[in-house]
Scaffold this active site. Structure first.
Site, PDB file in Angstrom:
ATOM      1  N   SER A 168       0.968  -1.475   0.061  1.00  0.00           N
ATOM      2  CA  SER A 168       0.295   0.159   0.128  1.00  0.00           C
ATOM      3  C   SER A 168       1.046   1.278   0.069  1.00  0.00           C
ATOM      4  O   SER A 168       1.901   1.218   0.541  1.00  0.00           O
ATOM      5  CB  SER A 168      -0.748  -0.015   1.051  1.00  0.00           C
ATOM      6  OG  SER A 168      -1.570   1.199   1.328  1.00  0.00           O
ATOM      7  N   TYR A 181      -2.430   0.289  10.595  1.00  0.00           N
ATOM      8  CA  TYR A 181      -2.547  -0.224   8.940  1.00  0.00           C
ATOM      9  C   TYR A 181      -1.285  -0.101   8.298  1.00  0.00           C
ATOM     10  O   TYR A 181      -0.804  -0.785   7.583  1.00  0.00           O
ATOM     11  CB  TYR A 181      -3.720   0.281   8.322  1.00  0.00           C
ATOM     12  CG  TYR A 181      -3.801   0.110   6.830  1.00  0.00           C
ATOM     13  CD1 TYR A 181      -4.286  -1.223   6.424  1.00  0.00           C
ATOM     14  CD2 TYR A 181      -3.418   1.009   5.755  1.00  0.00           C
ATOM     15  CE1 TYR A 181      -4.333  -1.618   5.228  1.00  0.00           C
ATOM     16  CE2 TYR A 181      -3.548   0.497   4.443  1.00  0.00           C
ATOM     17  CZ  TYR A 181      -3.867  -0.640   4.237  1.00  0.00           C
ATOM     18  OH  TYR A 181      -4.115  -1.004   2.834  1.00  0.00           O
TER      19      TYR A 181
END
Length: 279
Positions: A168, A181
């Site tokens: 990501s 995250y």
């Protein structure tokens, strides 16, 4: 009538998206006879990756974590041009990754491609993030990637294996409210760097990562209005265009790394963000 919110607009646009180009039958069958596992592939980017690899001829394993998501997984299978199976296995558990690999080998007896796609995000200020959030994200995003890759190694077709980790943009350029995250995706980033050096000599595979920027998925739509207020100005600065990616645009990058002609590409962190982040 009040104007629609950003989140409402996103949800509406999601429901109106045209079919992925990977459902077309004219794609060259460059992955014919290959078998691919895509974790977390009953929706979102994982489903788009399944369609991309299937369009290139691969037999794919659609993975979903809970019985309630089986209809969603079956719907993905119905959209695929190549053979596929759906396997219920929770990647956040210690046994789920091994179950996914065992089901794949029982069906096809080979494994060529592993895409670690499954992930979940929590968007909260640091002060509000909890140990339950920590366990949920670390067990799925981090440990799930670790265990699925570990379970797959003995079965990868030597000289042809491909491991692709979906990282990501948050791993290297995180926005606010993504402490856990971003940390788990940083873990996946580091896995990729380590494995790209360690695994090819032993297993004849390549190991790469694809890092999406903001992507128009169901999961992104669930980020919440407050998080969208933070993210929208960032999205608007994307050099290629002030928009989010479509899932199939991320899937194409994965498909490229799975090709036989990508055999000399190893240890790459391919950022698919429209230039939002340039390393």
């Amino acid at each position: 009538m009040a104007p629609p919110t950003r989140l409402a607009q996103l949800s509406d646009q999601l429901s109106q998206q045209p079919p992925s180009r990977t459902t077309m039958t004219t794609t060259p069958q460059t992955l014919k006879d290959k078998v691919a596992i895509i974790s977390g592939s009953s929706s979102g980017i994982g489903a788009a990756i399944a369609r991309e690899l299937s369009a290139r001829g691969a037999s794919v394993v659609i993975n979903y974590p809970f019985p309630s998501l089986k209809p969603q997984a079956d719907s993905v299978i119905a959209s695929l041009p190549s053979p596929a199976i759906a396997v219920e296995a929770d990647m956040s558990t210690a046994s789920g990754p091994g179950q996914l690999v065992s089901a794949t080998m029982a069906k096809w007896g080979r494994l060529d491609i592993v895409v670690n796609s499954v992930a979940v995000a929590v968007n909260k200020p640091l002060e509000e993030q909890t140990l339950d959030d920590w366990d949920a994200l670390v067990n799925l995003n981090g440990r799930g990637t670790f265990l699925l890759t570990q379970a797959s190694l003995a079965h990868l077709t030597r000289g042809e294996g491909r491991i692709v980790n979906i990282c990501s943009l948050s791993a290297r350029a995180p926005p606010p409210n993504q402490t856990i995250y971003a940390g788990t995706k940083g873990m996946v980033d580091s896995f990729t760097r380590c494995w790209a050096k360690e695994l090819p000599p032993k297993y004849g595979c390549t190991v790469n990562a694809v890092s999406p920027g903001p992507t128009r998925t169901e999961g992104f739509a669930a980020a919440g209005e407050e998080q969208m207020k933070i993210l929208q100005p960032i999205i608007d600065q994307t050099p290629v265009g002030p928009r989010m990616a479509q899932p199939e645009e991320i899937a194409w990058a994965v498909g490229f790394l799975c090709e036989e002609r990508s055999r000399w590409i190893n240890g790459v962190h391919l950022v698919a963000s429209g230039g939002l982040f340039v390393d």
